[in-house]
Design a protein around this motif. Structure first.
Motif, short mmCIF file in Angstrom:
data_model
loop_
_atom_site.label_atom_id
_atom_site.label_comp_id
_atom_site.label_asym_id
_atom_site.label_seq_id
_atom_site.Cartn_x
_atom_site.Cartn_y
_atom_site.Cartn_z
N VAL A 1 -7.52 8.13 -0.95
CA VAL A 1 -7.92 6.75 -0.65
C VAL A 1 -6.69 5.89 -0.35
O VAL A 1 -6.70 5.08 0.59
N LEU A 2 -5.63 6.06 -1.11
CA LEU A 2 -4.41 5.28 -0.87
C LEU A 2 -3.78 5.62 0.48
O LEU A 2 -3.27 4.74 1.17
N ILE A 3 -3.80 6.88 0.85
CA ILE A 3 -3.27 7.28 2.16
C ILE A 3 -4.09 6.61 3.27
O ILE A 3 -3.53 6.05 4.22
N VAL A 4 -5.41 6.66 3.15
CA VAL A 4 -6.27 6.04 4.16
C VAL A 4 -6.03 4.53 4.23
O VAL A 4 -5.90 3.96 5.32
N LEU A 5 -5.94 3.89 3.07
CA LEU A 5 -5.68 2.45 3.05
C LEU A 5 -4.31 2.13 3.63
O LEU A 5 -4.15 1.12 4.33
N SER A 6 -3.31 2.94 3.36
CA SER A 6 -1.98 2.71 3.93
C SER A 6 -2.02 2.82 5.45
O SER A 6 -1.40 2.02 6.15
N ILE A 7 -2.75 3.80 5.95
CA ILE A 7 -2.86 3.97 7.40
C ILE A 7 -3.57 2.76 8.02
O ILE A 7 -3.12 2.21 9.03
N LEU A 8 -4.68 2.35 7.42
CA LEU A 8 -5.41 1.19 7.95
C LEU A 8 -4.56 -0.08 7.90
O LEU A 8 -4.55 -0.86 8.86
N ALA A 9 -3.86 -0.29 6.80
CA ALA A 9 -2.99 -1.47 6.70
C ALA A 9 -1.87 -1.39 7.72
O ALA A 9 -1.48 -2.41 8.31
N ALA B 1 0.63 -3.31 12.58
CA ALA B 1 1.19 -2.99 13.90
C ALA B 1 0.48 -3.79 14.99
O ALA B 1 1.12 -4.28 15.93
N ARG B 2 -0.81 -3.95 14.85
CA ARG B 2 -1.57 -4.74 15.82
C ARG B 2 -1.07 -6.18 15.83
O ARG B 2 -0.87 -6.78 16.88
N GLY B 3 -0.86 -6.75 14.64
CA GLY B 3 -0.35 -8.11 14.56
C GLY B 3 1.05 -8.23 15.15
O GLY B 3 1.36 -9.20 15.84
N LEU B 4 1.91 -7.23 14.86
CA LEU B 4 3.25 -7.25 15.43
C LEU B 4 3.23 -7.14 16.95
O LEU B 4 3.96 -7.86 17.64
N ALA C 1 0.83 -1.20 0.00
CA ALA C 1 0.00 0.00 0.00
C ALA C 1 0.87 1.26 0.00
O ALA C 1 0.59 2.21 -0.74
N VAL C 2 1.92 1.25 0.79
CA VAL C 2 2.82 2.41 0.83
C VAL C 2 3.53 2.58 -0.52
O VAL C 2 3.63 3.69 -1.05
N LEU C 3 4.01 1.48 -1.08
CA LEU C 3 4.71 1.57 -2.36
C LEU C 3 3.77 2.05 -3.47
O LEU C 3 4.16 2.85 -4.33
N PHE C 4 2.54 1.56 -3.48
CA PHE C 4 1.61 2.02 -4.50
C PHE C 4 1.27 3.49 -4.32
O PHE C 4 1.08 4.22 -5.30
N THR C 5 1.21 3.94 -3.07
CA THR C 5 0.99 5.36 -2.81
C THR C 5 2.15 6.18 -3.36
O THR C 5 1.95 7.25 -3.95
N ILE C 6 3.37 5.69 -3.18
CA ILE C 6 4.55 6.39 -3.71
C ILE C 6 4.51 6.42 -5.24
O ILE C 6 4.79 7.45 -5.87
#
Length: 154
Positions: free
Chosen positions: A121-129, A134-137, A98-103
């Motif tokens: 939309v990409l920024i929001v999706l990057s934040i959610l992802a 982070a939750r999983g980590l 998501a971050v790479l696609f935003t870039i």
């Protein structure tokens, strides 16, 4: 007016994805219990002298009952699996993608009509992802720390 039309066309892919998500969430399985009840009612109405037809309908009813039991068991397994999910490497991969696609999208010409909308939309999706990863980590780290504490206590 061309500005509104361009904005509507720019948001069409995002709106289409949202509508697809809404439709997928609203899909309902057939009412198997209702069909079983209707079939049993029909079975009672078939004359007793039509043995072959009654036997076939009873076989269909039995198959639907078996399908219902199998569906309940699978549903229980899926709920247990979803409740026990702790996150894994795929969450991190989704975040990175998501971050790479935003870039990549940042380097697309900014004059496109849908550029701003898609970028938001990409920024929001990057934040959610990122939150999900982070939750999983954090869950993984906390379980690792708990297991190390338990080993040290023994």
């Amino acid at each position: 007016m061309p500005g509104i039309a361009e904005f509507a066309l720019a948001g069409a892919p995002i709106a289409g994805g949202a509508l697809l998500g809404i439709a997928a969430g609203n899909l309902k399985a057939p009412d198997i219990r209702g069909m079983i009840a209707q079939d049993m009612d029909l079975l009672e109405r078939i004359p007793p002298d039509q043995v072959e037809r009654r036997a076939e309908l009873q076989r269909v009813i039995d198959m639907r009952i078996d399908d219902l039991i199998t569906g309940v068991d699978k549903n229980r397994e899926l709920r247990q699996l979803a409740a026990s999910y702790q996150g894994n490497w795929r969450d991190i991969v989704v975040f990175i993608c998501a971050v790479l696609f935003t870039i990549v999208w940042w380097n697309v010409e900014h004059e496109r009509t849908n550029w701003v909308l898609m970028f938001v939309v990409l920024i929001v999706l990057s934040i959610l992802a990122g939150v999900y990863a982070a939750r999983g980590l954090l869950r993984g780290l906390s379980s690792m720390l708990r297991s190390r504490r338990a080993e040290a206590a023994e």
